[in-house]
Design a protein around this motif. Structure first.
Motif, PDB file in Angstrom:
ATOM      1  N   THR A 164       1.367  -1.349   0.046  1.00  0.00           N
ATOM      2  CA  THR A 164       0.330   0.222   0.046  1.00  0.00           C
ATOM      3  C   THR A 164       0.959   0.990   0.186  1.00  0.00           C
ATOM      4  OG1 THR A 164      -2.025   1.062   1.268  1.00  0.00           O
ATOM      5  CG2 THR A 164       0.164  -0.097   2.571  1.00  0.00           C
ATOM      6  N   ARG A 165       0.221   1.932   0.929  1.00  0.00           N
ATOM      7  CA  ARG A 165       1.058   3.646   0.466  1.00  0.00           C
ATOM      8  C   ARG A 165       1.384   4.030   2.243  1.00  0.00           C
ATOM      9  NH1 ARG A 165       3.058   5.373  -4.383  1.00  0.00           N
ATOM     10  NH2 ARG A 165       2.734   4.568  -6.363  1.00  0.00           N
ATOM     11  N   ALA A 166       2.542   4.502   2.611  1.00  0.00           N
ATOM     12  CA  ALA A 166       1.975   5.000   3.865  1.00  0.00           C
ATOM     13  C   ALA A 166       1.620   6.667   3.631  1.00  0.00           C
ATOM     14  CB  ALA A 166       3.819   5.395   3.504  1.00  0.00           C
ATOM     15  N   PRO A 167       1.236   7.285   4.563  1.00  0.00           N
ATOM     16  CA  PRO A 167       1.067   8.426   4.679  1.00  0.00           C
ATOM     17  C   PRO A 167       1.209  10.163   3.784  1.00  0.00           C
ATOM     18  CG  PRO A 167       0.926   7.405   6.632  1.00  0.00           C
ATOM     19  CD  PRO A 167       1.594   6.843   6.259  1.00  0.00           C
ATOM     20  N   ASP A 168       3.358   9.891   4.155  1.00  0.00           N
ATOM     21  CA  ASP A 168       3.725  10.251   2.853  1.00  0.00           C
ATOM     22  C   ASP A 168       3.569   9.772   1.081  1.00  0.00           C
ATOM     23  OD1 ASP A 168       6.828   8.854   3.651  1.00  0.00           O
ATOM     24  OD2 ASP A 168       5.443   8.008   2.438  1.00  0.00           O
ATOM     25  N   TYR A 169       2.799   9.025   0.727  1.00  0.00           N
ATOM     26  CA  TYR A 169       2.773   8.039  -0.185  1.00  0.00           C
ATOM     27  C   TYR A 169       3.958   7.417  -0.777  1.00  0.00           C
ATOM     28  CZ  TYR A 169      -0.858   7.417  -4.781  1.00  0.00           C
ATOM     29  OH  TYR A 169      -1.227   7.425  -5.018  1.00  0.00           O
ATOM     30  N   ASN A 170       4.540   7.513   0.123  1.00  0.00           N
ATOM     31  CA  ASN A 170       5.774   6.486   0.077  1.00  0.00           C
ATOM     32  C   ASN A 170       5.088   5.274  -0.433  1.00  0.00           C
ATOM     33  OD1 ASN A 170       7.585   8.272  -0.661  1.00  0.00           O
ATOM     34  ND2 ASN A 170       8.280   8.259   0.973  1.00  0.00           N
ATOM     35  N   PRO A 171       5.751   3.956  -0.866  1.00  0.00           N
ATOM     36  CA  PRO A 171       5.536   2.767  -1.357  1.00  0.00           C
ATOM     37  C   PRO A 171       5.648   2.065   0.502  1.00  0.00           C
ATOM     38  CG  PRO A 171       6.359   2.933  -3.518  1.00  0.00           C
ATOM     39  CD  PRO A 171       6.582   3.975  -2.270  1.00  0.00           C
ATOM     40  N   LEU A 172       4.499   1.485   0.804  1.00  0.00           N
ATOM     41  CA  LEU A 172       4.482   0.613   1.978  1.00  0.00           C
ATOM     42  C   LEU A 172       4.388  -0.745   1.549  1.00  0.00           C
ATOM     43  CD1 LEU A 172       5.834   0.676   5.093  1.00  0.00           C
ATOM     44  CD2 LEU A 172       2.604   1.305   4.894  1.00  0.00           C
ATOM     45  N   GLU A 173       5.283  -1.519   2.258  1.00  0.00           N
ATOM     46  CA  GLU A 173       5.048  -2.635   2.341  1.00  0.00           C
ATOM     47  C   GLU A 173       4.886  -4.053   3.310  1.00  0.00           C
ATOM     48  OE1 GLU A 173       8.563  -5.465   1.468  1.00  0.00           O
ATOM     49  OE2 GLU A 173       7.563  -7.663   0.372  1.00  0.00           O
ATOM     50  N   LEU A 174       3.956  -4.364   3.897  1.00  0.00           N
ATOM     51  CA  LEU A 174       3.300  -4.848   5.153  1.00  0.00           C
ATOM     52  C   LEU A 174       3.021  -6.382   5.323  1.00  0.00           C
ATOM     53  CD1 LEU A 174       0.282  -2.871   5.192  1.00  0.00           C
ATOM     54  CD2 LEU A 174       2.254  -2.513   6.583  1.00  0.00           C
TER      55      LEU A 174
END
Length: 120
Positions: free
Chosen positions: A99-109
């Protein structure tokens, strides 16, 4: 806090079935690909199955025809239906999502992992 919470692992006899679930919470942006991985001690984590937002799926050769991945986008949840289980399917299963983090960077969970044990 963005997180993935898994459920559904356990002990089953060979030939049996289990269904794993993984729910995402704290999500701000939409989730892209969701997947299940598994890992046994001493070996690298391997992809079991993946599904895109549009429902396109990909499976490891070892589980094709036995496992089915699905998702409910409205619930931010992914499932793994495992049938005809074999002892070699024994592993810790991990949920994965992008998904994306609050700063819109890609975020892997990653989920915390759930143990699946298949007895012979």
């Amino acid at each position: 806090q963005v997180q993935l919470v898994e459920s559904g692992g356990g002990l089953v006899q060979a030939g049996g079935s289990l269904r794993l679930s993984c729910a995402a919470s704290g999500i701000i942006y939409s989730i892209n690909t969701m997947a299940w991985y598994r890992q046994v001690p001493g070996k690298a984590r391997e992809l079991v199955a993946a599904i895109t937002t549009g429902g396109r799926t990909n499976y490891a050769d070892s589980v094709k025809g036995r496992f089915t991945i699905s998702r409910d986008n409205a619930k931010n949840t992914v499932y793994l239906q495992m049938n005809s289980l074999r002892p070699e399917d024994t592993a810790v299963y991990y949920c994965n999502a992008w998904t994306r983090a609050p700063d819109y960077n890609p975020l892997e969970l990653w989920g915390q992992g759930t143990l699946v044990t298949v007895s012979s």
